[in-house]
Structures are given as C-alpha cells and as structure tokens.
Write a protein that holds these residues in place. Structure first.
Motif, mmCIF file in Angstrom:
data_model
loop_
_atom_site.group_PDB
_atom_site.id
_atom_site.type_symbol
_atom_site.label_atom_id
_atom_site.label_comp_id
_atom_site.label_asym_id
_atom_site.label_seq_id
_atom_site.Cartn_x
_atom_site.Cartn_y
_atom_site.Cartn_z
ATOM 1 N N UNK A 194 49.215 45.342 36.731
ATOM 2 C CA UNK A 194 50.167 44.208 36.054
ATOM 3 C C UNK A 194 48.700 42.845 36.505
ATOM 4 N N UNK A 195 49.333 41.384 35.995
ATOM 5 C CA UNK A 195 48.223 40.449 35.829
ATOM 6 C C UNK A 195 48.294 39.720 36.980
ATOM 7 N N UNK A 251 48.266 38.140 28.975
ATOM 8 C CA UNK A 251 48.913 36.730 30.162
ATOM 9 C C UNK A 251 48.267 36.996 31.485
ATOM 10 N N UNK A 252 47.470 37.173 31.651
ATOM 11 C CA UNK A 252 46.671 37.551 31.988
ATOM 12 C C UNK A 252 46.560 36.401 33.668
ATOM 13 N N UNK A 253 46.804 35.976 34.258
ATOM 14 C CA UNK A 253 47.107 34.367 35.361
ATOM 15 C C UNK A 253 45.874 34.555 36.572
ATOM 16 N N UNK A 254 45.251 33.156 36.350
ATOM 17 C CA UNK A 254 44.527 33.318 36.765
ATOM 18 C C UNK A 254 43.849 33.407 38.200
ATOM 19 N N UNK A 255 43.055 33.635 38.854
ATOM 20 C CA UNK A 255 43.251 33.481 40.730
ATOM 21 C C UNK A 255 44.036 33.535 41.157
ATOM 22 N N UNK A 256 44.715 31.866 41.370
ATOM 23 C CA UNK A 256 45.183 31.644 42.321
ATOM 24 C C UNK A 256 46.407 31.869 42.008
ATOM 25 N N UNK A 257 47.035 32.193 40.635
ATOM 26 C CA UNK A 257 48.343 32.560 40.035
ATOM 27 C C UNK A 257 48.304 34.617 41.139
ATOM 28 N N UNK A 258 47.093 35.237 41.626
ATOM 29 C CA UNK A 258 47.085 36.264 41.533
ATOM 30 C C UNK A 258 48.160 36.442 42.537
ATOM 31 N N UNK A 259 48.846 37.615 42.588
ATOM 32 C CA UNK A 259 49.822 37.792 44.403
ATOM 33 C C UNK A 259 50.107 39.391 44.874
ATOM 34 N N UNK A 260 48.921 39.367 44.619
ATOM 35 C CA UNK A 260 48.297 41.161 45.643
ATOM 36 C C UNK A 260 49.705 41.382 46.800
ATOM 37 N N UNK A 261 50.389 42.983 46.720
ATOM 38 C CA UNK A 261 51.394 42.467 47.687
ATOM 39 C C UNK A 261 50.572 42.861 49.668
ATOM 40 N N UNK A 449 45.279 37.519 57.005
ATOM 41 C CA UNK A 449 45.075 38.496 57.182
ATOM 42 C C UNK A 449 43.946 39.111 56.344
ATOM 43 N N UNK A 450 44.909 38.822 55.377
ATOM 44 C CA UNK A 450 43.025 38.849 53.730
ATOM 45 C C UNK A 450 41.843 37.920 53.410
ATOM 46 N N UNK A 451 41.899 36.938 53.868
ATOM 47 C CA UNK A 451 40.857 36.180 53.683
ATOM 48 C C UNK A 451 41.746 35.001 52.626
ATOM 49 N N UNK A 452 40.581 34.803 51.752
ATOM 50 C CA UNK A 452 41.069 34.467 50.321
ATOM 51 C C UNK A 452 41.941 35.109 49.324
ATOM 52 N N UNK A 453 42.122 36.057 49.466
ATOM 53 C CA UNK A 453 43.166 37.286 48.190
ATOM 54 C C UNK A 453 44.521 36.214 48.101
ATOM 55 N N UNK A 454 44.729 36.224 47.120
ATOM 56 C CA UNK A 454 46.171 35.332 46.509
ATOM 57 C C UNK A 454 46.955 36.550 46.770
#
Ligand code: SF4
Length: 479
Positions: A194-195, A251-261, A449-454
């Motif tokens: 997903x995006x 509809x891929x979202x920019x990196x800063x809007x990504x949301x890794x659980x 915990x995850x560095x710069x991962x959004x």
C-alpha cells in the motif's frame, strides 16, 4: 522456588504472506511451507498454499488450506499433490471476517481471463463500501474477508486491461487501507504494497528462484538472500524470464506522509527480521534505552516478558547499568488450545505457560519490561507471581505508549471498552496491576526506535494516516 502463571496475549498479529517463482521449474510448495513457518508468529488460525505449473496448462491452480498451525494442517503427502514451480502461501489471524475455512487464504479465483491466486496482509478501510457496490452490481462473495474484495477488483479490471500488472494497478486505485499482497497469475508472481507502507513486504532470491515475503526471516529460513523491500505503493512483477519490473500506484504518497506500522517493530515482527532498513532487534534495544532514560528507578535486575519484552529489557539494562536477568522460563511445549477470535474465548484460551525462576528474583527489586498492556490481566498475573516468588518490588516499563484507539489497518487492537488505558489513568492502572511503579513509552520517543522512518502511531494518538471509517461503520467493524 518456581511458580507457573498463565497469561493471555492481548494483541494479535495480522497475517503473513509468501510467494515463490522457481524459473528452473522446481517445485516450490515445500519451500513455501518453510517460509510460512518462519512467519507463523503473524497468524496461527489458518494457513494455505496455492501452486501452479508455469509450463502446464494455464490456470490449473492446486491449493490446500485449513484451520490451525502449518504443522497441524500440512502433512507430507499433501506436497505430492501440490506440484508446481510458482506458488503463494498465507498464514492468518482473523482480523476481518470470522474464523472459518472459507476465509482461509490464498484465495483462488477462476474468471474470464484464467485464474488468479491471492494472499493479503492488512485491512482495507473501504472494504464494506466496495463490497456493497459490487454486490449491488451482482457480484457474489464466498468469504467475509477484505481480500476477496481486492480479488474481485483485480478480476473486474483485468477484463479491460492488457496485462495483469495493469489490472492490479487499476484495482489498487479503488482500495484504501493497509495491504501487502502476493498474487500469482499463470506466468507471473506479483507483490504490491500500500502507498503508506503500513504492512511489510520484501523480495529475495535463491538460485534461480524469486521470493516475496512479509519479513526477511522467511527468506533466510529457506536459504534465500534478501534483495530489497518492496517500496510503499510499488507493484513488483516477476516474469518467466526472471525480470523484476517495478511500477508505482498513482496515489503513492510522499515519503514524509508514509506510515510504517510502529507496532511491527515493538511487537509483531520477528526479532531477527529487518524491515525497511531497520533491524527489529536494534529498534527494541533502542526502545528499552528510551524507557530507561524516561523512567529511571533504583532496582537490582531488569527482566523482560518473553518473547517480545526481552530485547527492550536488554536495552533498559544496557542504558541503566542495572544487570539483565532471565526471570522466566517459557514452556514451548504447552499444548495449544485452538485460538478462537471472540473476546471471551481469547481471554480464556490464548494462554502461554510461563514459570518464574524463583532463585533469580528472590529478594530483588525487579524492573519488568513488556511490550504492551491491553487489558492488564497478563501483567497483573506476572507481578503477582514475581512477588509470590520473593521479588521485593516490581517496576513495570512498557515499550509502547498506552493503547487508546483502534487500528483499522489489520491489527486486532480490542475496542475502547476493553483497553485498560482508555478506561483508567496510569496511576489507576499501576494500582490495579499491583506494580510499584509504571512507565509507558512516551509517544515522542517512538521515532527514536526507527530512525527517520515515517511511522503510523494512530492507535496511540488517534492521528490516522488516512480517513478511517465513520462511527456507524466502526460499529459494524466491532469497535
Ligand atoms: Fe500499527 Fe497502531 Fe498504526 Fe495499526 S494504528 S497500523 S497497530 S501503529
């Protein structure tokens, strides 16, 4: 002195997916089985494998699925009838749709253009709406899971698309929510994420075979090496020439809007996995260190609740200088009562046997680290048992913030009424569970915990990365 205590798990993993395409024509079903075994922590209620032969007649898919663990469902003889060099597999916990064999995956679909098999991890936020639209247009559903809605969308789009990849892309324009999908067409293996990147998916290779898996621990379990993660919003296709092509959803979202659980790192993923460049083990160590900084305490030992509290406890110990101790023995051979998804059944039947090692805790002030408190009964049992075995103080540190909101993306966070943190203050919880002190991971510490991962942290702060169902639909979903 040792004492046994039962505790129920509070949160449920979502699902695990695995796909494999052997270009040399070797059978893949056994490798898929072993890959799924490495993903068993993501779902224990049902499992299945679907395979096909790319040199055989188009569309002949053989599949086998059942309720229970892989070792309960599959026996040696079944692999003889599951011959084929392309295949996908799934382990499931029922976050959407009830527990029955119809809802087990992979789903196999025969339609105008041939056959498709699909396995999905995640939940859609618009599945009910799409299902209703399709039913009004005459579609017939055989299951109550979101994954069938996705399969219908793909089949519908395939009729007017030149290739399966285009159909998948167009179908994904309609669906919203969390999805990591592996899909098998007669000659192609496809992976989609997903995006927002909510659920993980990665690509691996073993000799002349390509693999897609929820976590890289599954690649290693079959001797495959990691190539890369599938990117959020990416559609990856592996064809019969061994080419890996990549396209992105509109509809891929920019990196800063990504949301890794973030909960993949706190609890769900296996300790030896690396997701989106972040080692799960290191993330948990950093989480424990944050807890030590935020909630220091005078104590003699730090102990983690097996299994997901162990690395955070080590992190707490390293950062605080308080010795790390193994305070529990987990009996891995306790018979598994079949997991049923209703609340009462879950409370009573999802139990793991732990023993406190009395000689370790006797006369000690213990820092007890766990990943979460959902209803509070588990941790209360553990504290009671530790004290019964001679611990003089038990200071609880939790490596996630308090759960206050439901998850709509495939994680079974219980409804607000059952979440202890939405009913009580931290001090009230401390008293109720019998701890001498209690500290939850502050939300602001999670990114560390995850560095710069959004990250997605909506179950803690109610800030969902996308629009979620309104209250009426939430009720239908059981919130
Ligand atoms: Fe993960 Fe919580 Fe977001 Fe659900 S709401 S995807 S559990 S962080």
């Amino acid at each position: 002195m040792t004492e046994n205590t039962d505790f129920e798990t509070g949160l449920k993993e979502e699902c695990g997916v695995f796909g494999m395409y052997d270009l040399d024509g070797h059978d893949v079903s056994r490798s898929i089985y072993y890959g799924l075994e490495a993903l068993q922590h993501r779902g224990q209620e049902s499992c299945g494998i679907a395979v096909s032969d790319t040199s055989g007649p188009k569309g002949r898919v053989k599949s086998y699925k059942g309720l229970g663990l892989l070792s309960e469902v599959f026996h040696t003889g079944q692999f003889d009838s599951l011959s084929g060099n392309i295949g996908i597999g799934h382990v499931r916990y029922s976050t959407s749709g009830s527990l029955n064999i119809n809802n087990a995956q992979p789903l196999v679909l025969n339609y105008l253009k041939g056959s498709l098999a699909l396995a999905h991890n995640g939940n859609l936020v618009n599945a009910l709406q799409l299902r209703e639209e399709m039913e009004n247009a005459g579609a017939i559903f055989h299951t109550s899971i979101d994954s069938e809605v996705i399969a219908h969308c793909i089949a519908r789009e395939r009729v007017n698309s030149g290739c399966i990849e285009d159909a998948v892309k167009k179908a994904c324009d309609h669906i919203r929510g969390a999805f990591a999908i592996v899909l098998m067409s007669p000659r192609k293996l496809i992976g989609v994420r997903d995006p927002y990147g909510l659920r993980p998916l990665c690509i691996g290779q073993r000799d002349n075979a390509y693999v897609l898996a929820s976590e890289d621990c599954a690649l290693h379990s079959i001797g495959a090496h990691f190539i890369r993660d599938v990117k959020p919003g990416e559609v990856v296709t592996i064809n019969s020439r061994g080419e890996i092509s990549s396209e992105f959803l509109d509809d891929v979202v920019p990196r800063e809007k990504q949301a890794h659980c973030i909960f993949e790192y706190i609890y769900f993923a296996r300790l030896d996995s690396c997701i989106d460049g972040v080692e799960v083990y290191n993330a948990r160590i950093r989480g424990g260190a944050s807890l030590a900084r935020c909630y220091p305490v005078d104590a003699d030992i730090v102990a983690g609740v097996p299994d997901s509290g162990l690395a955070a406890a080590k992190g707490y110990s390293e950062a605080s200088g308080i010795p790390y101790a193994i305070a529990f023995h987990k009996n891995s051979y306790v018979g598994r009562t079949f997991i049923k998804p209703s609340q009462d059944e879950r409370e009573s039947s999802v139990k793991i046997k732990l023993s406190v090692i009395g000689s370790v805790v006797k006369g000690k002030r213990v820092v007890l680290v766990d990943d979460s408190i959902v209803r509070g009964t588990t941790i209360a049992n553990l504290i009671r048992t530790l004290k019964h075995c001679g611990a003089t103080e038990v200071h609880v540190r939790i490596s996630s913030p308090p759960f206050l909101h439901p998850c709509y993306f495939g994680v079974d966070v219980p409804s607000n009424k059952q979440l202890i943190a939405s009913q009580m203050s931290v001090e009230q919880i401390r008293k109720k569970i019998g701890a001498d002190s209690l500290g939850y991971m502050p939300i602001r510490e999670l990114p560390d915990m995850v560095g710069d991962l959004p990250i997605c942290r909506a179950c803690f702060n109610n800030e969902y990365p996308m629009e979620v169902p309104d209250h009426e639909i939430r009720d239908e979903l059981g919130d």
